[in-house]
Design an enzyme around this catalytic site. Structure first.
Site, PDB file in Angstrom:
ATOM      1  CB  ALA A   1       4.908  -2.246  -1.139  1.00  0.00           C
TER       2      ALA A   1
ATOM      3  CG  HIS B   1       0.353  -2.513   1.034  1.00  0.00           C
ATOM      4  ND1 HIS B   1       0.803  -1.495   1.840  1.00  0.00           N
ATOM      5  CD2 HIS B   1       1.402  -3.368   0.890  1.00  0.00           C
ATOM      6  CE1 HIS B   1       2.058  -1.715   2.167  1.00  0.00           C
ATOM      7  NE2 HIS B   1       2.448  -2.843   1.612  1.00  0.00           N
TER       8      HIS B   1
ATOM      9  CG  ASN C   1       8.917   4.124   3.186  1.00  0.00           C
ATOM     10  OD1 ASN C   1       9.217   5.134   3.798  1.00  0.00           O
ATOM     11  ND2 ASN C   1       9.279   3.902   1.959  1.00  0.00           N
TER      12      ASN C   1
END
Length: 260
Positions: free
Chosen positions: A117, A213, A183
């Site tokens: 990601a 993020h 993850n």
């Protein structure tokens, strides 16, 4: 390996790029289920790691679970030149990581951890060649993305009205406790200063609609920070669609004339 949301999205994206020199030859899945409609007609269903070598793969890509990495990792590294691990939380087990790296060295293959990601990991990896002081990684997701996880024991996800911290600690602890949602912190840890020194904050935030993020690093190289807001994968809100997009680029870099 794996016939879930990531596997399906990857197959769909590759099918939209017919010029790609990438062929999906087999899907490994346990327990055995019926053939999925998105599988190419020629694909083989594998249920046992001992069947893997017969497909003579160039690359084995895991998008299943931590258990799949344990069961299929060594056979994959012995018969393919690259084993790509999406369930990076499996690598918080130092013993497993050591075994996989030893197998890769002996077989002349590579254990590859994709960006998932995230973006910007090349900068963090390069910065780690000099001493790093701190790396922090904050993940913000809508409350519904945390359902079915340990977050339900920390907060009432149905009634959260403001951003609520679910976890504060090391990347190793975050990935072990929230493997489906955190993850990506393994990726920033492996690229930077490791699982125990990378500091992670997990947040349920009703004000965001994307998976967010925020990674920051400081050290001898200088300092940087970046923020990426990813749309959730259509079939699984816990996972960012960017994870599948990064996998397509990673695979295409193996066969493309130009790699950026």
């Amino acid at each position: 390996m794996g016939a879930g949301a990531i596997g399906q999205r990857l197959a769909e994206l590759l099918a939209q790029r017919p010029s790609s020199a990438i062929e999906l030859v087999a899907v490994a899945e346990r327990p055995v289920s019926s053939v999925k409609p998105w599988w190419p007609a020629s694909v083989r269903l594998l249920t046992d790691p001992s069947d893997l070598a017969a497909t003579r793969p160039d690359i084995v890509l895991e998008a299943a679970s931590r258990q799949a990495v344990i069961e299929w990792g060594e056979p994959a590294l012995r018969c393919a030149r690259k084993f790509i691990v999406c369930s990076a939380s499996a690598l918080t087990d130092d013993s497993l990581l050591g075994t996989l790296l030893e197998t890769a060295r002996a077989a002349g293959s590579q254990l590859v951890v994709p960006h998932g990601a995230l973006g910007g990991l090349q900068a963090l990896s390069a910065a780690s060649l000099l001493p790093l002081d701190t790396v922090t990684h904050t993940i913000r997701k809508p409350p519904e993305a945390w359902r079915g996880t340990m977050a339900e024991t920390v907060a009432d996800l149905e009634t959260i009205a403001i951003a609520t911290v679910l976890f504060d600690g090391s990347a190793r602890e975050a990935a072990s406790s929230y493997p489906a949602n955190a993850n990506a912190v393994v990726l920033s840890s492996l690229a930077g200063i490791g699982l125990d020194r990378t500091l992670v904050t997990l947040v349920a935030d009703p004000a965001v609609s994307r998976n967010v993020h925020e990674v920051a690093a400081r050290g001898a190289f200088g300092a940087f920070s970046f923020r990426i807001e990813n749309e959730p994968m259509p079939a699984n809100p816990k996972t960012s669609d960017m994870a599948a997009l990064n996998l397509v680029r990673l695979l295409e870099s193996e066969v493309g004339a130009l790699v950026v």
